[in-house]
Motif scaffolding. Structure first.
Motif, PDB file in Angstrom:
ATOM      1  N   LEU A   1      -0.985  -3.781   8.769  1.00 39.94           N
ATOM      2  CA  LEU A   1      -0.048  -3.079   7.790  1.00 39.94           C
ATOM      3  C   LEU A   1       1.235  -2.579   8.680  1.00 39.94           C
ATOM      4  CD1 LEU A   1      -2.335  -0.657   5.792  1.00 39.94           C
ATOM      5  CD2 LEU A   1      -1.290  -2.972   5.120  1.00 39.94           C
TER       6      LEU A   1
ATOM      7  N   PHE B   1       3.977   7.366   2.677  1.00 39.20           N
ATOM      8  CA  PHE B   1       4.346   6.024   3.272  1.00 39.20           C
ATOM      9  C   PHE B   1       3.994   5.077   2.485  1.00 39.20           C
ATOM     10  CE2 PHE B   1       5.054   7.779   7.613  1.00 39.20           C
ATOM     11  CZ  PHE B   1       4.292   8.817   7.830  1.00 39.20           C
TER      12      PHE B   1
ATOM     13  N   LEU C   1      -4.333  10.990   6.761  1.00 38.49           N
ATOM     14  CA  LEU C   1      -3.758   9.884   6.141  1.00 38.49           C
ATOM     15  C   LEU C   1      -4.815   9.541   4.915  1.00 38.49           C
ATOM     16  CD1 LEU C   1      -2.578   8.039   9.074  1.00 38.49           C
ATOM     17  CD2 LEU C   1      -0.902   8.565   7.170  1.00 38.49           C
TER      18      LEU C   1
ATOM     19  N   PHE D   1       4.359   0.021   8.376  1.00 37.49           N
ATOM     20  CA  PHE D   1       4.243   1.172   7.651  1.00 37.49           C
ATOM     21  C   PHE D   1       6.039   1.642   7.956  1.00 37.49           C
ATOM     22  CE2 PHE D   1       0.589   3.578   6.761  1.00 37.49           C
ATOM     23  CZ  PHE D   1      -0.348   2.639   7.382  1.00 37.49           C
ATOM     24  N   GLY D   2       6.426   2.262   6.606  1.00 38.36           N
ATOM     25  CA  GLY D   2       7.840   2.755   6.555  1.00 38.36           C
ATOM     26  C   GLY D   2       7.766   3.973   7.336  1.00 38.36           C
ATOM     27  N   THR D   3       9.203   4.551   7.460  1.00 37.01           N
ATOM     28  CA  THR D   3       9.241   5.699   8.242  1.00 37.01           C
ATOM     29  C   THR D   3       8.613   6.897   7.274  1.00 37.01           C
ATOM     30  OG1 THR D   3      11.409   5.639   7.503  1.00 37.01           O
ATOM     31  CG2 THR D   3      10.942   4.676   9.556  1.00 37.01           C
TER      32      THR D   3
ATOM     33  N   GLN E   1       0.284  11.726   3.584  1.00 35.84           N
ATOM     34  CA  GLN E   1      -0.059  12.560   4.676  1.00 35.84           C
ATOM     35  C   GLN E   1       0.268  13.841   4.249  1.00 35.84           C
ATOM     36  OE1 GLN E   1       1.918  11.823   8.492  1.00 35.84           O
ATOM     37  NE2 GLN E   1      -0.055  12.275   9.547  1.00 35.84           N
TER      38      GLN E   1
ATOM     39  N   PHE F   1      -5.313   7.048   1.388  1.00 36.65           N
ATOM     40  CA  PHE F   1      -5.074   5.886   0.842  1.00 36.65           C
ATOM     41  C   PHE F   1      -4.947   6.199  -0.511  1.00 36.65           C
ATOM     42  CE2 PHE F   1      -5.234   1.570  -0.602  1.00 36.65           C
ATOM     43  CZ  PHE F   1      -6.059   1.439  -1.541  1.00 36.65           C
TER      44      PHE F   1
ATOM     45  N   TYR G   1       0.439   5.568   1.064  1.00 37.02           N
ATOM     46  CA  TYR G   1      -0.465   6.565   1.745  1.00 37.02           C
ATOM     47  C   TYR G   1       0.270   7.870   1.673  1.00 37.02           C
ATOM     48  CZ  TYR G   1      -3.499   3.007   3.982  1.00 37.02           C
ATOM     49  OH  TYR G   1      -4.287   1.932   4.227  1.00 37.02           O
TER      50      TYR G   1
ATOM     51  N   PHE H   1       0.653  -1.237  -0.132  1.00 36.57           N
ATOM     52  CA  PHE H   1      -0.063   0.098  -0.005  1.00 36.57           C
ATOM     53  C   PHE H   1       0.817   1.254  -0.002  1.00 36.57           C
ATOM     54  CE2 PHE H   1      -4.185  -1.880   1.326  1.00 36.57           C
ATOM     55  CZ  PHE H   1      -3.800  -3.324   1.673  1.00 36.57           C
TER      56      PHE H   1
END
Lengths: 115, 113
Positions: A103, A91, A45, A105-107, A39, A47, A37, A35
């Motif tokens: 999920l 993200f 957030l 999440f990456g940073t 922000q 999608f 996202y 996925f």
């Protein structure tokens, strides 16, 4: 366990430039989902896209495109002709588990588009 | 709009006080999640729920508890708030099963002084 790396902490571009955000993931699963996202500065957030591991075709939606390459474990996101409104943190999030629909999440990568 | 609201949206509290954050959804989705977002860490899962009274821990669950007595409400409680729990908290729902999209609430900014 799944792991995701977004190595680019921050990217700055000038409006109308193309920009690619990198995402590299690790998983032992043969079937999985990925996925993205967004922000924006307002904090919500949003999608953007979900892709599954069976489908390596590039996805295009307007100025956005996604390149999924299973061989390199990458799921990169390109914005064509960037605009100031694209400024946001993006993200990448691999799907962690079918049992829980979690999920990971990456940073995140902060994109700043200057006029 | 996935019909997710969070309350309160902002809260300042003192160390040691209990705090409860509420997530409300209007579309009867089964899965609900609580995340916290901190600089340099992205979003990290605190707890999640896969049905009424069915909850489980995420990766950063210490110091937090949750409850889900109704499909539409998922509560996050900090029993005794600490400064390390200053963060932005997001609730999310999953629209189905099998890696469906997750949609997020607007977030709650919590400051523990």
């Amino acid at each position: 366990a799944q792991k995701v790396t977004q190595a680019q902490t921050e990217i700055s571009v000038v409006e109308k430039e193309d920009v690619t955000l990198d995402c590299v993931y690790e998983t032992r699963d043969t079937t999985y989902y990925l996925f993205w996202y967004k922000q924006p500065p307002s904090g919500e957030l949003v999608f953007l896209i979900r892709r599954n591991s069976f489908d390596e075709q590039n996805e295009i939606s307007g100025r956005y495109s996604w390149n999924f390459q299973k061989s390199t474990s990458s799921f990169n996101f390109t914005i064509t002709a960037s605009q100031v409104v694209d400024s946001a943190v993006y993200f990448c999030a691999p799907f962690a588990s079918y049992n829980t629909d979690k999920l990971i999440f990456g940073t995140g990568t902060r994109l700043q588009v200057f006029p | 709009d996935a019909g997710i609201t969070q309350s309160p949206r902002h809260k300042v509290t003192e160390t040691g006080t209990p705090v409860t954050l509420r997530c409300h959804q209007t579309e009867n989705h089964r899965y609900m999640y609580w995340y916290r977002q901190d600089p340099g860490h992205g979003l990290r899962l605190i707890h999640y729920s896969y049905g009424v009274k069915d909850t489980d821990k995420g990766e950063v669950s210490d110091g937090y508890s949750v409850s889900r007595s109704k499909t539409e409400d998922f509560l996050l409680t900090l029993e005794s708030a600490t400064s390390s729990q200053t963060s932005v908290y997001f609730c999310a729902i999953n629209t189905g099963t099998g890696a469906s999209e997750q949609y997020f609430g607007p977030g709650t900014r919590l400051t523990v002084t």
